[in-house]
Design an enzyme around this catalytic site. Sequence first.
Site, PDB file in Angstrom:
ATOM      1  CE  LYS A  55      44.852  -0.594  35.067  1.00 15.34           C
ATOM      2  NZ  LYS A  55      44.856  -1.561  33.765  1.00 15.34           N
ATOM      3  CB  ALA A  71      50.575  -2.006  31.180  1.00 15.21           C
ATOM      4  CG  ASP A  72      44.214   0.718  31.141  1.00 15.27           C
ATOM      5  OD1 ASP A  72      44.044  -0.196  31.937  1.00 15.27           O
ATOM      6  OD2 ASP A  72      43.638   1.044  30.163  1.00 15.27           O
ATOM      7  CD  GLN A  73      45.106  -2.986  23.927  1.00 14.57           C
ATOM      8  OE1 GLN A  73      44.353  -3.821  24.393  1.00 14.57           O
ATOM      9  NE2 GLN A  73      46.397  -3.344  23.564  1.00 14.57           N
ATOM     10  CB  ALA A 108      49.851   3.502  28.614  1.00 13.98           C
TER      11      ALA A 108
END
Length: 196
Positions: A55, A71-73, A108
Amino acid sequence: MGLELPLVLGTSSVFRREQMERLGIAFQAASPDFDETPMLGESAPQTALRLAEGKARSLTGRFPGALIVGADQVAWCDGRQWGKPMNLANAQKMLMHLSGREIEFYSAVVLLNTVTGRMHRHIDKTVVVMRQLDELHILRYLEREPDAVYCSCAAKSEGLGALLIERIESTDPNALIGLPVFRLVDFLKNEGVDVL
């Protein structure tokens, strides 16, 4: 504050935007153009970090000379990754399956300096134990918290989703919402941005 490079949050998530707004620093949100499909054999933390990096990198052409946050989850339970249900029927099924179970959320965050190429990376693990849920409670929850369908595992912990949770283990309570703020603040400081 001495912010020299513009700060960009690479997200289409309203929840992450709200988290950044609470920090009180100037930033611009931009939707990243990146394929978020999990790769075969990839662990949940690997997926979360790869997506956060992707991203951020996807926005470098649009924002040269910037600090870009990605960011990612990814949630992990019963030997598989879980995402966002995206509709009511999927949310109901998902919550019934996750009732009484332990879920690991891997959140993250990366901060990319597009001038130096330096990228700071972090993955935060949050363990959530769900309460035993029945269909009626799930329906009531989803009626009162319709945005939960856009949250990982339909558990909007910062809202009524807290009622579905028995216990949370985390080093950063912000991470479960989607953005590990504690570590992001450290990354920003390392890049010369003082959030206070």
